[in-house]
Design a protein around this motif. Structure first.
Motif, short mmCIF file in Angstrom:
data_model
loop_
_atom_site.label_atom_id
_atom_site.label_comp_id
_atom_site.label_asym_id
_atom_site.label_seq_id
_atom_site.Cartn_x
_atom_site.Cartn_y
_atom_site.Cartn_z
N UNK A 32 -14.07 -10.75 0.28
CA UNK A 32 -12.96 -11.47 0.87
C UNK A 32 -13.29 -12.95 1.02
N UNK B 188 -16.33 5.48 3.48
CA UNK B 188 -16.94 5.98 2.25
C UNK B 188 -18.27 6.66 2.56
N UNK C 48 -8.64 -0.38 -0.02
CA UNK C 48 -7.53 -1.22 -0.47
C UNK C 48 -7.05 -2.13 0.66
N UNK C 49 -6.96 -1.53 1.86
CA UNK C 49 -6.45 -2.29 2.99
C UNK C 49 -7.38 -3.42 3.36
N UNK C 50 -8.65 -3.35 2.91
CA UNK C 50 -9.56 -4.46 3.16
C UNK C 50 -9.47 -5.52 2.09
N UNK C 51 -8.61 -5.28 1.10
CA UNK C 51 -8.41 -6.29 0.07
C UNK C 51 -9.45 -6.27 -1.03
N UNK C 52 -10.17 -5.15 -1.17
CA UNK C 52 -11.15 -5.08 -2.25
C UNK C 52 -10.43 -4.96 -3.60
N UNK C 53 -11.11 -5.43 -4.65
CA UNK C 53 -10.48 -5.38 -5.97
C UNK C 53 -10.54 -3.96 -6.52
N UNK D 135 -13.89 -2.96 -7.95
CA UNK D 135 -14.89 -2.64 -6.94
C UNK D 135 -14.60 -1.27 -6.31
N UNK E 228 -17.44 1.46 -6.60
CA UNK E 228 -18.21 1.72 -5.38
C UNK E 228 -17.64 2.84 -4.52
N UNK E 229 -16.34 3.04 -4.59
CA UNK E 229 -15.72 4.03 -3.71
C UNK E 229 -15.34 5.30 -4.43
N UNK F 118 -12.60 10.55 7.74
CA UNK F 118 -12.49 10.49 6.28
C UNK F 118 -12.16 9.09 5.77
N UNK F 119 -12.08 8.11 6.68
CA UNK F 119 -11.70 6.78 6.24
C UNK F 119 -12.91 5.89 5.95
N UNK G 12 -7.89 4.31 0.45
CA UNK G 12 -6.81 3.52 1.05
C UNK G 12 -7.38 2.45 1.97
N UNK G 13 -8.40 2.85 2.75
CA UNK G 13 -9.01 1.88 3.67
C UNK G 13 -9.62 0.72 2.89
N UNK H 288 0.82 -1.22 0.00
CA UNK H 288 0.00 0.00 0.00
C UNK H 288 0.85 1.27 0.00
N UNK I 31 -9.34 9.39 -5.53
CA UNK I 31 -8.62 8.14 -5.27
C UNK I 31 -7.54 8.31 -4.21
N UNK J 130 -7.05 2.94 10.39
CA UNK J 130 -6.33 4.15 10.01
C UNK J 130 -6.56 5.29 10.96
N UNK K 149 -3.29 -8.66 -2.41
CA UNK K 149 -4.66 -8.25 -2.17
C UNK K 149 -5.36 -9.25 -1.26
N UNK L 222 -8.70 9.03 2.12
CA UNK L 222 -8.40 7.93 3.04
C UNK L 222 -9.32 6.72 2.89
N UNK L 223 -10.60 6.93 2.55
CA UNK L 223 -11.47 5.76 2.47
C UNK L 223 -11.11 4.86 1.30
N UNK M 89 -4.24 -8.66 2.34
CA UNK M 89 -4.89 -7.48 2.96
C UNK M 89 -6.28 -7.85 3.42
N UNK M 90 -6.58 -7.45 4.63
CA UNK M 90 -7.92 -7.71 5.14
C UNK M 90 -8.04 -9.09 5.73
#
Lengths: 326, 313
Positions: free
Chosen positions: A119, A103, B210-215, B218, B222-223, A100-101, B207-208, A56, B201, A95, A84, B204-205, A87-88
């Motif tokens: 996942x 959506x 991505x950190x959840x492993x979403x493709x 997606x 969606x984001x 802001x983290x 990045x969040x 990341x 892009x 964070x 990928x 922060x959301x 992650x998760x």
């Protein structure tokens, strides 16, 4: 069992004038069920180190050397697709800024459920039920109702709980918390710390807590690694760090914490100077220009982490102090 | 524990925007005019008092009267009926062109902005080139070079099959006019979407996510895209008006909709030749076009304020 072992990790920023090193040979390890605190000033490379594990890193910043073994695999060698999946599901993240983290256009329950669908291949209904359970797990009252709330309808502390639920959704072996309380009120900070500690024990996962707030992680971490300018300068169990801080930088950091016992009008000590900029690190020990114990030998070579005599788990990267102790 | 009350009815960003929009009188006026246009366009054949093609050579160039509210043109056709049918043309062109242009713009712009790299450079280079060619010239060239071959091809199909659909000149008009106009109007949408995606892009959301492993797909759909839509909606509302004006301009110049299909543009063009004697033949279509264009701009401004509340005081 060692869960994560980072060896000699280097991270460079690609600049037009050539690469600038921001992380310079970090060694770190996390055992299963352990919580590690990573402490350091802004820009010392603590977030970058953790972000590099799961691919990341921002554009133009790359891990250029070293290894990061996680469950036997070198994370730095995995493809984007393999990362990928890590992650998760294997490494979860929380964070810094809960405002802001999340959506803003997806209801919080759906945001958690969406991650579960992708996942774990859950059905939508199962994922939604699981999301409500996760919200309950992180201590959100009336989770069924809150799952239908929009992010802007929740307070900062609530949003950070939602973020934690998202970090836990994949049932990871390790949770990386990147300054998750910086944007919160002090009382809420304490709640979040308690929550993470409780979840760590209940779910038997490792936690890496990145912060610049020493006092905050005193109650959370088993072990603390102090970072300075992209290197680990001291790595020790939490009691040792507070009772016997050894590296001059750690001592200076602890010395600049306010105490209730201190005289009210006394000026809080601060460390003179600023950390070196990436690409402009001094030769030898990066802390030497600001160090009160500096010797001519300090600028000769970069000091390595060495165990303290009598305490194998307490490692310090300062030959000057080590000789003084010995 | 910190808690806040949640309203019984959760308010979304869109609902907030709608509330702000309703408070803007000009925008509401624009919305009403546009709604009226849609009704007229959809139900035109039932609303118009006469057939838009039927000529009455005894009643040419009549001034407005009880029988013909807006008079008749030089072939004795009812102007009001032609205006109503022209609304249909304008509406279909505006919606059709804008939908195609926005689709191209969103797909190319979002992929370019999200992934960057060579595709981004290629798309931006292509928009630069398209935008540097004079629009009118491009449409004239497309019309001049493609209309003839397509007409001949369709006539040949008709001879083979005797299916009257191949003799419908409206189809050629729409394909050519839609195609040419979509081709010149998509680049600004692509640039707008790309710029939005570039900024969203980094939030922060994302990045969040991505950190959840979403493709990536997606995350983009969606984001990133839903959070990049605000300015696009404003641009679309203004773009609908622009597309109508553009269609009128092309019809005015004779490279748009072919007579006898009525278009406000070719009505203005016809009216201009005789306006000293029969001003109503120019005034009626010109006034309708002006009012509708202004309505779209009012709505666009209103949407801009409603979707970007930070922009106001």
């Amino acid at each position: 069992m060692t869960l994560l072992e980072i060896k000699g990790l280097t991270i460079d920023i690609a600049r037009d004038s050539g690469p600038a090193r921001v992380v310079d040979g970090i060694d770190l390890s996390v055992t299963e069920g352990e919580s590690l605190g990573i402490v350091g000033e802004s820009g010392c490379g603590k977030s970058l180190t953790m972000m590099s594990l799961v691919g990341l890193l921002p554009n133009r910043i790359r891990a250029t050397g070293g290894k990061a073994l996680f469950g036997g695999r070198d994370l730095l060698k995995l493809s984007a697709k393999e990362l990928r999946k890590v992650r998760g599901s294997e490494i979860g993240f929380i964070f810094q800024d809960p405002m802001t983290s999340l959506n803003p256009v997806i209801r919080v329950g759906d945001q958690i459920a969406e991650a579960l669908v992708y996942q774990k291949g859950m059905t939508k209904a199962a994922a939604k039920a699981q999301a409500v359970e996760l919200l309950a797990l992180v201590g959100i009252p009336a989770p069924e109702e809150r799952a239908n709330a929009w992010p802007h309808e929740l307070s900062g502390g609530m949003r950070q709980r939602v973020m934690i639920a998202m970090g836990l959704a994949g049932n990871p072996k390790m949770l990386i918390a990147d300054e998750p309380t910086t944007a919160l009120d002090v009382t809420i900070q304490a709640q979040i710390v308690d929550l993470v500690r409780e979840l760590k024990d209940r779910l038997k996962m490792s936690v890496v807590w990145i912060t610049h707030d020493l006092a905050l992680i005193a109650g959370l971490a088993d072990r603390i690694a102090v970072l300075y300018a992209g290197t680990v300068v001291e790595d020790a169990p939490v009691e040792a760090i507070f009772d016997r801080p050894t590296h001059p930088y750690t001592r200076a950091l602890l010395g600049s914490l306010p105490t209730l016992a201190g005289a009210a009008m006394e000026r809080l000590p601060s460390i003179p100077g600023t950390p070196p900029e990436p690409g402009r690190r001094p030769p030898g020990c990066p802390f030497a220009p600001r160090c009160g114990f500096v010797q001519p030998s300090c600028s000769q070579s970069v000091p390595k982490l060495q165990a303290m005599p009598g305490d194998r788990r307490h490692k310090v990267a300062c030959p000057v102090v080590l000789e003084g102790v010995a | 524990m910190a808690m806040i009350d949640i309203e019984d009815r959760p308010s979304s960003l869109w609902r907030d925007a709608w509330r702000r929009l309703r408070r803007n009188r000009l925008a509401v006026a624009g919305l009403v005019i546009i709604a009226a246009l849609v009704v007229v366009a959809v139900f035109g054949p039932w609303l118009s008092p006469y057939d838009f093609l039927s000529q009455n050579l005894d009643l040419r160039n009549q001034p407005p009267s009880a029988q013909h509210w807006l008079g008749t043109d030089d072939l004795g056709r009812d102007v009001m009926s032609r205006l109503i049918y022209g609304a249909r043309t304008a509406f279909m062109v505006a919606v059709g062109v804008t939908v195609v242009a926005v689709l191209i713009g969103v797909v190319l712009g979002s992929i370019a902005g999200f992934y960057g790299g060579w595709f981004d450079r290629f798309v931006m280079w292509f928009t630069d080139i398209t935008m540097s060619v004079p629009q009118l010239l491009l449409v004239v060239v497309i019309n001049a070079s493609l209309k003839q071959p397509i007409s001949l091809w369709m006539e040949a199909r008709y001879m083979e099959t005797l299916n009257p659909i191949w003799r419908n000149s409206q189809i050629i008009d729409f394909v050519l006019v839609f195609g040419a106009m979509a081709l010149i109007t998509w680049p600004p949408y692509a640039r707008l979407v790309r710029a939005q995606v570039l900024s969203v892009r980094r939030r922060p959301y994302v990045t969040a996510a991505r950190a959840m492993g979403l493709t990536n797909r997606l995350i983009l759909t969606r984001y990133v895209l839903p959070n990049a839509m605000g300015p696009l909606i404003v641009a679309v509302s203004a773009g609908l008006g622009t597309a109508m004006v553009l269609e009128s301009a092309f019809s005015f110049l004779g490279v748009g909709v072919t007579p006898p299909t009525p278009s406000w543009g070719n009505m203005i063009s016809d009216g201009l030749r005789v306006w000293t004697n029969y001003p109503h033949l120019l005034a009626a279509p010109a006034a309708v076009l002006a009012v509708v264009t202004v309505a779209f701009n009012f709505l666009g401004d209103g949407l801009n304020d409603a979707l970007n509340p930070k922009g106001q005081k």
